[in-house]
Design a protein around this motif. Sequence first.
Motif: not given
Length: 241
Positions: A35, A38-39, A50
Motif C-alpha cells: 500500500l 503504491y501511494e 494498486y
Amino acid sequence: MKLEEVEALKQELLNKKKSMSKEEILKKQEDFDTLYIYESTNFNNDDFTYEDVEFLLEDHSREFPDKKRNRRKAIINNYHALQMIHRLSSKKIAYDEEIVKDLHQTLVDGIIGGGVYRSRDLFILGAKHVPPSYLKIYKKMDDYFEKLRNPQLKGFERAAYAHLQFLKIYPFVDANGRLARLLLNYELELQDYLPVSITKKLQDEYFDAIDEYKINKKTEPFIDFLMKLEAERIKDYIKGE
C-alpha cells in the motif's frame, strides 16, 4: 489528538506484537509495504493501479508494455529502499548522510544518477516555497544532520523535523518527496511506532502542513497531522485491518 493518547496506543501496539507470531507480523508489514509503495510512488500520477503494484512486487521481472518503464522501475526501487529502512531501523541504526545518499541512489537506480546533491537551482511548479540555491545545500544538510544528532530532539517533533526540513532543502534533483516520506517512516520505526502512508484524500492536508513549516516555520500543524495518522494506523493494526 494528544501525545499521551498516541503513546498509550503505542503501548497497546507493543503488547499486541508480543502475542503475534513472526509470520503474522511479517504479513502485516508486507501488506502495508504494498500500500505504501503504491501511494508514495503514485503521489503525482496515476499511471499504475494498486493491483499493478501488487502484481509487480510479487515478481520484479514482470513487464507492463503499456506503461512508462521508469514508473515500473521507481516502484521496484521504492520497495528496495523501504526494505533497507526496515532492516536498518530494526537494528536501531540511525541514519546519517551516507545512508541518506544510499537511499536516494536506491530510489533512482536505473533512472538518473543518484546519491549526489543537486548542482543546479530548482523551481517547483505550483509551490509556495522556492528551494535554496544549490550553493547552500552542503551547509544546510550539514546543519540538518547536526540537529538530528541532538538528543533533545525526539518523538514526533524529531520525525516532523526530519521530514519537513529535508523537503525544505530539497537536496536532490528528483525523488525528494519519496525520500522524505521514507525518512519520516525511518524515524517512526526507530521509535517503535508504525510506518505511515498518505492517501490521496489526505494529500491537501499534508501539503498544507508542509507549507506551514516552509513558509511560516510552524511544525505544529504537521505534528498534529502525523499523530492523527499514526493513531489511526495503530488502531487499524490492533484491530487486524
